[in-house]
Write a protein that holds these residues in place. Structure first.
Motif, PDB file in Angstrom:
ATOM      1  N   GLY A 197     120.477 -10.741 137.292  1.00  0.00           N
ATOM      2  CA  GLY A 197     119.245 -11.437 136.599  1.00  0.00           C
ATOM      3  C   GLY A 197     118.787 -12.118 137.074  1.00  0.00           C
ATOM      4  N   ALA A 198     118.175 -13.294 136.390  1.00  0.00           N
ATOM      5  CA  ALA A 198     117.252 -14.528 136.928  1.00  0.00           C
ATOM      6  C   ALA A 198     117.776 -15.720 136.373  1.00  0.00           C
ATOM      7  CB  ALA A 198     115.724 -14.252 136.749  1.00  0.00           C
ATOM      8  N   TYR A 199     117.906 -16.572 137.131  1.00  0.00           N
ATOM      9  CA  TYR A 199     118.400 -17.974 137.059  1.00  0.00           C
ATOM     10  C   TYR A 199     117.130 -19.103 137.352  1.00  0.00           C
ATOM     11  CZ  TYR A 199     121.539 -22.293 137.444  1.00  0.00           C
ATOM     12  OH  TYR A 199     122.256 -23.559 137.534  1.00  0.00           O
ATOM     13  N   VAL A 200     116.547 -19.599 136.373  1.00  0.00           N
ATOM     14  CA  VAL A 200     115.247 -20.219 136.658  1.00  0.00           C
ATOM     15  C   VAL A 200     115.892 -21.755 136.502  1.00  0.00           C
ATOM     16  CG1 VAL A 200     113.067 -20.764 136.015  1.00  0.00           C
ATOM     17  CG2 VAL A 200     113.958 -18.288 135.524  1.00  0.00           C
ATOM     18  N   HIS A 201     115.587 -22.522 137.589  1.00  0.00           N
ATOM     19  CA  HIS A 201     115.773 -23.981 137.407  1.00  0.00           C
ATOM     20  C   HIS A 201     114.802 -25.129 137.651  1.00  0.00           C
ATOM     21  CE1 HIS A 201     116.524 -22.358 141.497  1.00  0.00           C
ATOM     22  NE2 HIS A 201     116.332 -23.645 141.875  1.00  0.00           N
ATOM     23  N   ALA A 202     115.123 -26.285 137.152  1.00  0.00           N
ATOM     24  CA  ALA A 202     114.416 -27.498 137.603  1.00  0.00           C
ATOM     25  C   ALA A 202     115.360 -28.471 137.950  1.00  0.00           C
ATOM     26  CB  ALA A 202     113.374 -27.801 136.543  1.00  0.00           C
ATOM     27  N   MET A 203     115.128 -28.848 139.105  1.00  0.00           N
ATOM     28  CA  MET A 203     116.182 -29.856 139.455  1.00  0.00           C
ATOM     29  C   MET A 203     115.223 -31.388 139.831  1.00  0.00           C
ATOM     30  SD  MET A 203     119.080 -28.683 139.610  1.00  0.00           S
ATOM     31  CE  MET A 203     119.963 -29.917 140.160  1.00  0.00           C
ATOM     32  N   ASP A 204     115.978 -32.346 139.685  1.00  0.00           N
ATOM     33  CA  ASP A 204     115.693 -34.039 140.075  1.00  0.00           C
ATOM     34  C   ASP A 204     116.681 -34.595 140.505  1.00  0.00           C
ATOM     35  OD1 ASP A 204     114.122 -36.081 140.288  1.00  0.00           O
ATOM     36  OD2 ASP A 204     114.153 -36.546 138.289  1.00  0.00           O
ATOM     37  N   GLY A 205     116.847 -34.142 141.967  1.00  0.00           N
ATOM     38  CA  GLY A 205     118.000 -34.987 142.587  1.00  0.00           C
ATOM     39  C   GLY A 205     119.320 -34.067 142.350  1.00  0.00           C
ATOM     40  N   GLY A 206     120.266 -34.764 141.974  1.00  0.00           N
ATOM     41  CA  GLY A 206     121.385 -34.228 141.620  1.00  0.00           C
ATOM     42  C   GLY A 206     121.568 -33.509 140.035  1.00  0.00           C
ATOM     43  N   ARG A 207     120.596 -33.765 139.294  1.00  0.00           N
ATOM     44  CA  ARG A 207     120.395 -33.458 137.839  1.00  0.00           C
ATOM     45  C   ARG A 207     119.723 -32.511 137.564  1.00  0.00           C
ATOM     46  NH1 ARG A 207     123.177 -36.062 133.092  1.00  0.00           N
ATOM     47  NH2 ARG A 207     123.260 -34.138 131.741  1.00  0.00           N
ATOM     48  N   GLY A 208     119.732 -31.410 136.568  1.00  0.00           N
ATOM     49  CA  GLY A 208     118.679 -30.501 136.409  1.00  0.00           C
ATOM     50  C   GLY A 208     118.833 -29.742 135.188  1.00  0.00           C
ATOM     51  N   ALA A 209     118.169 -28.904 135.083  1.00  0.00           N
ATOM     52  CA  ALA A 209     118.193 -27.879 133.744  1.00  0.00           C
ATOM     53  C   ALA A 209     118.018 -26.444 134.587  1.00  0.00           C
ATOM     54  CB  ALA A 209     117.511 -28.174 132.662  1.00  0.00           C
ATOM     55  N   ALA A 210     118.702 -25.254 133.714  1.00  0.00           N
ATOM     56  CA  ALA A 210     118.431 -24.079 134.131  1.00  0.00           C
ATOM     57  C   ALA A 210     118.574 -23.253 132.838  1.00  0.00           C
ATOM     58  CB  ALA A 210     119.291 -23.661 134.962  1.00  0.00           C
ATOM     59  N   ARG A 211     118.075 -21.984 132.997  1.00  0.00           N
ATOM     60  CA  ARG A 211     118.147 -20.780 131.998  1.00  0.00           C
ATOM     61  C   ARG A 211     118.464 -19.533 132.836  1.00  0.00           C
ATOM     62  NH1 ARG A 211     113.100 -21.072 127.965  1.00  0.00           N
ATOM     63  NH2 ARG A 211     114.415 -19.401 127.066  1.00  0.00           N
ATOM     64  N   MET A 212     119.477 -18.847 132.245  1.00  0.00           N
ATOM     65  CA  MET A 212     119.832 -17.630 132.957  1.00  0.00           C
ATOM     66  C   MET A 212     119.605 -16.287 131.936  1.00  0.00           C
ATOM     67  SD  MET A 212     121.071 -16.058 135.324  1.00  0.00           S
ATOM     68  CE  MET A 212     122.138 -14.543 135.971  1.00  0.00           C
ATOM     69  N   PHE A 213     118.705 -15.266 132.472  1.00  0.00           N
ATOM     70  CA  PHE A 213     118.429 -14.436 131.796  1.00  0.00           C
ATOM     71  C   PHE A 213     119.002 -12.982 132.475  1.00  0.00           C
ATOM     72  CE2 PHE A 213     114.850 -17.491 131.584  1.00  0.00           C
ATOM     73  CZ  PHE A 213     114.759 -17.641 130.101  1.00  0.00           C
ATOM     74  N   ALA A 214     119.763 -12.187 131.535  1.00  0.00           N
ATOM     75  CA  ALA A 214     120.660 -11.281 132.341  1.00  0.00           C
ATOM     76  C   ALA A 214     120.726 -10.110 131.397  1.00  0.00           C
ATOM     77  CB  ALA A 214     121.974 -11.664 132.744  1.00  0.00           C
ATOM     78  N   PRO A 215     119.635  -9.689 130.773  1.00  0.00           N
ATOM     79  CA  PRO A 215     119.696  -8.513 129.774  1.00  0.00           C
ATOM     80  C   PRO A 215     120.312  -7.113 130.357  1.00  0.00           C
ATOM     81  CG  PRO A 215     117.517  -8.898 130.551  1.00  0.00           C
ATOM     82  CD  PRO A 215     117.979  -9.837 131.176  1.00  0.00           C
TER      83      PRO A 215
END
Length: 288
Positions: A197-215
């Motif tokens: 799948g695809a793990y899309v992420h946005a990081m700011d230093g050691g903290r961030g967010a992500a979404r994982m799509f695996a249909p």
């Protein structure tokens, strides 16, 4: 054997700020067909199910674990491991559990520290293989995600802890939240390229967010994905040792968080990953 009547524990794995998490079904394995195992997450309304059985003497493992989605068996599942460790700690009556777990591929260590009704579970996801994504992978995958082209020098990478997945950076949380993947095209691209799948992420230093799509494995979007977060930590450790906390699940109304620590070593980065789990309830597998 008919799987009806089996006790199933629902664990909310990788919770954030005392709520959310990914509901995961954990149960003792029995002689079942794989079709029956695939039916368990469907019946329980979870994305994944974890099947536990006693470890064997040769490996020294305390338990063997198998992971299933509606689409089939997985060689590994990060938030499923977090959930399994919480159940094992609860059964052992332990406030500080350390165990060996066995999958079809390997034996690894896991820990679970209890604090009231919370279990902080961490484990060794194994070595992470990393490489730059090919032009074909980018051309087929990125348009299906609706992601803007990444900035120069920070392109997508392919990472694997058992199965390869695409790590895709985006500018910030706003860009991440705006994604609306074409899941049919994404599945076709993943199937053609052999990607999880695809793990899309946005990081700011050691903290961030992500979404994982695996249909391709029956999970259009994962509430929490610990193994992909471990892959991200290994990637970021190329710039030095790092500790990260990644928020997930917001687009699904189930706020979650995964933590990972990566340290550089002579043979590559060493990673531990985990999250907070809470046991929600134990129930009986319902009839179809």
């Amino acid at each position: 054997m008919d799987a009806r009547g089996l006790a199933v524990t629902i664990v909310n794995a990788c919770r954030r700020d005392g709520g959310g998490g990914s509901p995961t079904a954990v149960l003792d394995d029995r002689p079942m067909t794989d079709a029956e195992r695939r039916a368990v997450p469907v019946r329980m309304g979870t994305s994944h199910a974890v099947f536990l059985s006693p470890g064997d003497d040769r490996s020294g493992a305390a338990a063997s674990v198998r992971f299933f989605t509606a689409g089939g068996e997985l060689p590994a599942c990060g938030h499923g491991t977090v959930a399994a460790l919480a159940v094992l700690a609860e059964r052992a009556g332990s406030d500080d559990l350390r165990v060996l777990l066995r999958t079809s591929k390997r034996v690894f260590t896991g820990t679970s520290v209890r604090d009231g009704n919370r279990f902080m579970s961490t484990f060794d996801p194994g070595p992470v293989e990393l490489r730059d994504a090919t032009a074909e992978e980018c051309e087929l995958m990125l348009p299906t995600l609706g992601a803007a082209p990444p900035p120069p020098g920070d392109g997508p990478r392919v990472a694997s802890v058992g199965r390869p997945r695409l790590l895709v950076p985006v500018a910030d949380r706003t860009a991440l939240g705006a994604l609306a993947p074409d899941l049919g095209r994404l599945r076709a691209a993943c199937d053609g390229l052999g990607l999880l799948g695809a793990y899309v992420h946005a990081m700011d230093g050691g903290r961030g967010a992500a979404r994982m799509f695996a249909p391709s494995i029956g999970v259009p979007e994962d509430i929490a994905n610990a193994n992909s977060t471990a892959c991200l930590a290994a990637h970021l450790a190329g710039r030095g040792d790092i500790e990260i906390s990644v928020d997930m699940g917001d687009a699904l109304g189930a706020p979650s968080a995964v933590t990972a620590v990566a340290r550089q070593g002579p043979s590559g980065p060493s990673v531990r990953v985990g999250g907070i789990a809470a046991i929600e309830r134990t129930t009986v597998l319902p009839r179809l």
